[in-house]
Structure formats: structure tokens, C-alpha cells
Design an enzyme around this catalytic site. Sequence first.
Site, PDB file in Angstrom:
ATOM      1  N   CYS A  46       0.811  -1.208   0.000  1.00 25.95           N
ATOM      2  CA  CYS A  46       0.000   0.000   0.000  1.00 25.95           C
ATOM      3  C   CYS A  46       0.849   1.264   0.000  1.00 25.95           C
ATOM      4  O   CYS A  46       2.038   1.228   0.271  1.00 25.95           O
ATOM      5  CB  CYS A  46      -0.870   0.079   1.257  1.00 25.95           C
ATOM      6  SG  CYS A  46      -2.050  -1.250   1.401  1.00 25.95           S
TER       7      CYS A  46
ATOM      8  N   GLY B 173       0.928  -0.076  -5.077  1.00 21.24           N
ATOM      9  CA  GLY B 173      -0.337  -0.796  -5.003  1.00 21.24           C
ATOM     10  C   GLY B 173      -1.210  -0.483  -6.190  1.00 21.24           C
ATOM     11  O   GLY B 173      -1.410   0.689  -6.517  1.00 21.24           O
TER      12      GLY B 173
ATOM     13  N   ASN C  66      -0.722   1.981   5.479  1.00 24.33           N
ATOM     14  CA  ASN C  66       0.322   1.196   4.820  1.00 24.33           C
ATOM     15  C   ASN C  66       0.995   0.347   5.889  1.00 24.33           C
ATOM     16  O   ASN C  66       1.498   0.888   6.869  1.00 24.33           O
ATOM     17  CB  ASN C  66       1.337   2.131   4.154  1.00 24.33           C
ATOM     18  CG  ASN C  66       2.536   1.387   3.578  1.00 24.33           C
ATOM     19  OD1 ASN C  66       3.628   1.927   3.519  1.00 24.33           O
ATOM     20  ND2 ASN C  66       2.354   0.155   3.155  1.00 24.33           N
ATOM     21  N   GLY C  67       0.999  -0.967   5.689  1.00 23.94           N
ATOM     22  CA  GLY C  67       1.611  -1.866   6.666  1.00 23.94           C
ATOM     23  C   GLY C  67       0.670  -3.018   6.954  1.00 23.94           C
ATOM     24  O   GLY C  67      -0.334  -3.211   6.267  1.00 23.94           O
TER      25      GLY C  67
ATOM     26  N   TYR D 118      13.963  -2.354  -3.321  1.00 20.66           N
ATOM     27  CA  TYR D 118      12.958  -2.598  -4.354  1.00 20.66           C
ATOM     28  C   TYR D 118      11.696  -1.751  -4.252  1.00 20.66           C
ATOM     29  O   TYR D 118      11.209  -1.249  -5.251  1.00 20.66           O
ATOM     30  CB  TYR D 118      12.583  -4.092  -4.320  1.00 20.66           C
ATOM     31  CG  TYR D 118      11.450  -4.463  -5.235  1.00 20.66           C
ATOM     32  CD1 TYR D 118      11.575  -4.328  -6.615  1.00 20.66           C
ATOM     33  CD2 TYR D 118      10.243  -4.944  -4.719  1.00 20.66           C
ATOM     34  CE1 TYR D 118      10.533  -4.661  -7.468  1.00 20.66           C
ATOM     35  CE2 TYR D 118       9.204  -5.287  -5.565  1.00 20.66           C
ATOM     36  CZ  TYR D 118       9.351  -5.139  -6.928  1.00 20.66           C
ATOM     37  OH  TYR D 118       8.318  -5.466  -7.754  1.00 20.66           O
TER      38      TYR D 118
ATOM     39  N   SER E  10      14.088  -1.812 -11.251  1.00 15.92           N
ATOM     40  CA  SER E  10      14.860  -1.667 -10.009  1.00 15.92           C
ATOM     41  C   SER E  10      16.302  -2.141 -10.144  1.00 15.92           C
ATOM     42  O   SER E  10      17.152  -1.734  -9.352  1.00 15.92           O
ATOM     43  CB  SER E  10      14.154  -2.402  -8.872  1.00 15.92           C
ATOM     44  OG  SER E  10      13.846  -3.707  -9.291  1.00 15.92           O
TER      45      SER E  10
ATOM     46  N   ASP F 233      19.738  -8.058 -10.593  1.00 17.91           N
ATOM     47  CA  ASP F 233      18.309  -8.030 -10.232  1.00 17.91           C
ATOM     48  C   ASP F 233      18.196  -7.693  -8.746  1.00 17.91           C
ATOM     49  O   ASP F 233      19.179  -7.777  -8.008  1.00 17.91           O
ATOM     50  CB  ASP F 233      17.655  -9.383 -10.553  1.00 17.91           C
ATOM     51  CG  ASP F 233      16.141  -9.255 -10.762  1.00 17.91           C
ATOM     52  OD1 ASP F 233      15.588  -8.154 -10.544  1.00 17.91           O
ATOM     53  OD2 ASP F 233      15.513 -10.255 -11.132  1.00 17.91           O
ATOM     54  N   ASP F 234      16.954  -7.309  -8.315  1.00 17.98           N
ATOM     55  CA  ASP F 234      16.813  -6.841  -6.941  1.00 17.98           C
ATOM     56  C   ASP F 234      16.725  -7.962  -5.919  1.00 17.98           C
ATOM     57  O   ASP F 234      17.218  -7.834  -4.810  1.00 17.98           O
ATOM     58  CB  ASP F 234      15.606  -5.894  -6.821  1.00 17.98           C
ATOM     59  CG  ASP F 234      14.338  -6.515  -7.353  1.00 17.98           C
ATOM     60  OD1 ASP F 234      13.778  -7.416  -6.711  1.00 17.98           O
ATOM     61  OD2 ASP F 234      13.910  -6.108  -8.450  1.00 17.98           O
TER      62      ASP F 234
ATOM     63  N   CYS G 290       7.733 -11.995   5.371  1.00 19.21           N
ATOM     64  CA  CYS G 290       7.511 -10.692   5.985  1.00 19.21           C
ATOM     65  C   CYS G 290       6.080 -10.636   6.516  1.00 19.21           C
ATOM     66  O   CYS G 290       5.152 -11.073   5.841  1.00 19.21           O
ATOM     67  CB  CYS G 290       7.710  -9.576   4.952  1.00 19.21           C
ATOM     68  SG  CYS G 290       7.295  -7.944   5.600  1.00 19.21           S
TER      69      CYS G 290
ATOM     70  N   CYS H  50      14.800  -3.012   9.972  1.00 18.64           N
ATOM     71  CA  CYS H  50      14.219  -4.350   9.979  1.00 18.64           C
ATOM     72  C   CYS H  50      14.909  -5.102   8.847  1.00 18.64           C
ATOM     73  O   CYS H  50      14.961  -4.617   7.718  1.00 18.64           O
ATOM     74  CB  CYS H  50      12.710  -4.311   9.731  1.00 18.64           C
ATOM     75  SG  CYS H  50      12.029  -5.993   9.558  1.00 18.64           S
TER      76      CYS H  50
ATOM     77  N   CYS I 229      13.442 -10.453   6.874  1.00 10.60           N
ATOM     78  CA  CYS I 229      13.295 -11.426   5.781  1.00 10.60           C
ATOM     79  C   CYS I 229      14.642 -12.056   5.402  1.00 10.60           C
ATOM     80  O   CYS I 229      14.674 -13.087   4.743  1.00 10.60           O
ATOM     81  CB  CYS I 229      12.598 -10.809   4.576  1.00 10.60           C
ATOM     82  SG  CYS I 229      13.256  -9.235   4.080  1.00 10.60           S
TER      83      CYS I 229
HETATM   84  S1  SF4 Z   1      12.969  -5.841   5.888  1.00 12.75           S
HETATM   85 FE1  SF4 Z   1      11.891  -7.615   5.103  1.00 12.75          FE
HETATM   86  S2  SF4 Z   1      10.735  -8.426   6.876  1.00 12.75           S
HETATM   87 FE2  SF4 Z   1      11.359  -6.338   7.417  1.00 12.75          FE
HETATM   88  S3  SF4 Z   1       9.601  -5.061   6.827  1.00 12.75           S
HETATM   89 FE3  SF4 Z   1      11.027  -5.080   5.089  1.00 12.75          FE
HETATM   90  S4  SF4 Z   1      10.326  -6.745   3.734  1.00 12.75           S
HETATM   91 FE4  SF4 Z   1       9.361  -7.026   5.760  1.00 12.75          FE
END
Ligand code: SF4
Length: 497
Positions: A16, A43, A117-118, A261, A302, A364-365, A401, A453, A456
Site C-alpha cells: 500500500c 499498489g 500502509n503496513g 525494491y 529496479s 536483479d533486486d 515478511c 528491519c 526477511c
Molecule cells: S525488511 Fe523484510 S521483513 Fe522487514 S519489513 Fe522489510 S520486507 Fe518485511
Amino acid sequence: MDIQQACLPDHMEEECAVFGVYAPGSDVARMTCFGLQALQHRGQESAGIAVGDGERVVIEKNLGLVTQVFNEASLAALQGDVAVGHVRYSTSGGGTWEAAQPHLSAIDDVQIALAHNGTLVNTQELRDFISSCSIELMAGTDSEAAAKLIGKYTQETHFLREGIARAMKKIKGAYAMVLTSPDTLYGFRDPHGIRPLSLGELPCGRGYVLASETCGLDIVGARFVRDIKPGEIVRINREGVISYQGVESHKRASCIFEYVYFARPDSVLDGQSVYEARREMGKVLAREAPVDADLVLGVPDSGIPGALGYAKESGIEYSDGIIKNRYVGRTFIQPTQELRQLGIRLKLNPLPSVLKNKRLIVIDDSIVRGNTSKKLVQMLRDAGASEVHLRIVSPEVMWPCFYGIDTDTRSQLIAANMTHEQMRAFIGCDSLAFISLEGLRASLPFCEHPQFCEACFTGDYPVEISPSTARDSFKTKESFADELENENKLNDTVSLH
Ligand code: SF4
């Protein structure tokens, strides 16, 4: 695997974007429409705008791209001083009209529209609580639950800011939200600041803008002021911009994948240009994973800045070699299964005159399921490439994620189920390398808050995931390689080429 699963997107998909504007005397609906078009990459399933006219909040939303949902007549009907807008891509809550945002909440005299968004990680708990208060939920989304919760607490406290703050204490997960009442705009962000939200100012004191990315500010001529802080609420009305700490901020954890990305290259996140970051990732990758070749290509869009960076650092010539069809996108009209099987060929086409007998480095990303990379490599070989060396500007995606990005369960992430050599063999490239996590971090030298964060890649989640969600999402499958091969046979069987 059924055909529907075989057609799942092979990318981390942003879910989003939000936009908000307070500008009395301006055409706020049209400005929001422009802002949403700038953010359309985040989105494409639905779009919506809600406008406050001083007495009530009026909303228009539908499935489709911004330009499909809004026209002169619908914008003319949205008159007011303040507006919020939303574009959505999601699998949670489905692609229904009810799930489209903004969400309206009208409890007694408290009328608000919310755009989010989230993803919230305690939605079921919130829904149970809201239902126990005899408040009806229609959409089944986390965002609707947040809107109803804010409405309920505002009704109880008689102050919208207090209603938002109380709701922020109850909701958990990733959120960058904008909200309009009949006369005031609000923006607020989760305590870790996982998803981005920026504040801008319109020229000549005309008002203020909030947007998921700075490219949304640029398109309406707003000057970037600052990013909204983790846990902060900003209130914008005739008194100007007033900031409150809605909830205590926690250790920052901005999504590092925004730089890889999701965000547009012309956006700036936390002081760091996304374009420069991607170029730097290519340079780092050239140092970490050099290879002798004739040309460096980027997978549009990207991968292009990364390819330019790799070429500069390695001294190997950069070239266009893959052309993107800019007019094929995800729309609310899903193409037939047969057309979806065409996948990569709908969007990308190689240039055989450039590629013939060349040893290629292809940037590639990311690699999620691996099928797109496999098709890309085959497409380049079919176009005459003698070698294909794949270089990826993100580390291996090993974990799902839960914070607003549509990813598969662990069982469908290729890097979580195969060794490096197995991945290379499956994709069919001559060599394969991913940037290191340290290298990715080093590519963001101007980021003002370099605490990210990275869940992932690492499985280290900044916000706890409920055990039941984790149990299903973290499973791995021993038969992953067989499954991918079967899926590939299925694709070959039904594809049109
Ligand atoms: S870094 Fe990875 S797990 Fe963390 S919010 Fe972004 S896509 Fe999601």
C-alpha cells in the site's frame, strides 16, 4: 501445487501507499489523485480518496488503478479542505471493494476516514475486541479494525488525538497511517517506524502534505520537511502542525527492503536517496562478487541503478539488453491463467542484437521463489547470450515478511529450501551471487537512522509474530525442489510460447 499457486507473484510485493493533504482553498481531491499516481507502484488493486469539508467526510473508492477509479466528475464531487488517499495491493482481506481504503468509521458523531500502509500482527485480537463492543466489521482487514478502534476510543475520550493514541497502544505491527476528520489531518507511525511516512509543506503557506514516499510530495510541489518519527502523531489543521508522542518509540527498524525494491528511485528515505543507494549496492556487489564478462545489464526497473554501479566499479561496459513494456501492469482485471503463464514475457523482452555471443552480468533486486529468475536466464540464453552471471542486490530472502509485504510462507522461498549451488542449478545461470547483509547496510551511508528491519534475511523480527501465524508461515518443505520442477512443467504445458 495447483495452478493458482503456480501463478503467485515471484516478488516481494509492497501492499500500500498513503497520501494526505491539508490545504484550504486548494483542490485537495485532485492533489491527492496526483499524489496517489506518484505512489501507484506501491499498489495497483484499488484506489480511494476521502475528503473532509468541515462538516462531514465523503469518500470515493473502487478497484483499479488511480486513473481508472477517478475522473473529472468524481474528483469534482470531492470538495473540501482536507483529504486522505490510498492505493492498495494485498492478498490479506482480498481484493474486494470493502477492503479498498480509506476506511470510513462513523460512530455517533465521530466521522473519520483512515488509510494504512503496513500490516497489523494482532488483527484477530482486535477484531474479537471490536466485535465484543457490538461494532460491525465489514471488510475483514486489519486497517478496518484500526479505523473502528480509533472511532470507538475517540467517542469515549471526545478527542481524536486521544482516540488515536489509545488505539496505538492496542495495535501491534507495522503501520504508517493518515486519517482525516471533517476538518483535520492526522498522520502517525508505528513505534519502530517500519513503514515510511514523510511530511511536506506546500508553497506560500497553502498547507501540508503527508506521503509514504517523498516522490508523492514532489508531484504536488511540496517541500520535504521531515519524516514522521516512530510512535509520533502529527495533527494538521488551521493551527498548523502539532506533534505528539502517541506511544513510546522502540528501537528503530525501518524496512531495509524499501531501498532495494519497494521505493521509487527518486524518493529519499531517512535522508538517503534510493537511487544512490541502489547504485552503491551494485558497486559493493562488484567488489564482493566479481566475474569476467562482456556486458552488465540491469533487470528493469529496479535493477538498472545497481547495474550502473556494478559496471562503474568493475570497468565492464553497461548496456541496455532487456526492454520493459511499461504498459503491462497489475490491474483489477486479472488476465486469464494462460496469459499469466507468459509471466516475464508480458513485461520484459530481450535485445538479441546486443546479447548475441556475449557473457552477461545481470543485476536483479531479489529472488523469492526463483521461477522468474529461471525464465529470465532462459530468455537471455534464447536471445544468444553465451554466459549469464546473476548478481542480486539483496541478501537471500529466507523468512516471510509480516509487516505489509506480500511474501510466501517459508516453504516457498527458494533460499530457505536450497543450497546456493542447488539454486544456481535450478535457475540455470553460470554463476549466482547475493550481496552480503553488511554490504547492503554499507550501501546506505547517508541514512540518518541506520537501524533496520532485516527480518526477511535474518528471521530476527522486531515485532513479535503470533505463534499460530509463525507455525504455518515458517514451515519448510523437503520436497521444495520437486514442487518447483512440477510447477515449471505446469508452466511449460499451459504457456502460449
Ligand atoms: S525488511 Fe523484510 S521483513 Fe522487514 S519489513 Fe522489510 S520486507 Fe518485511
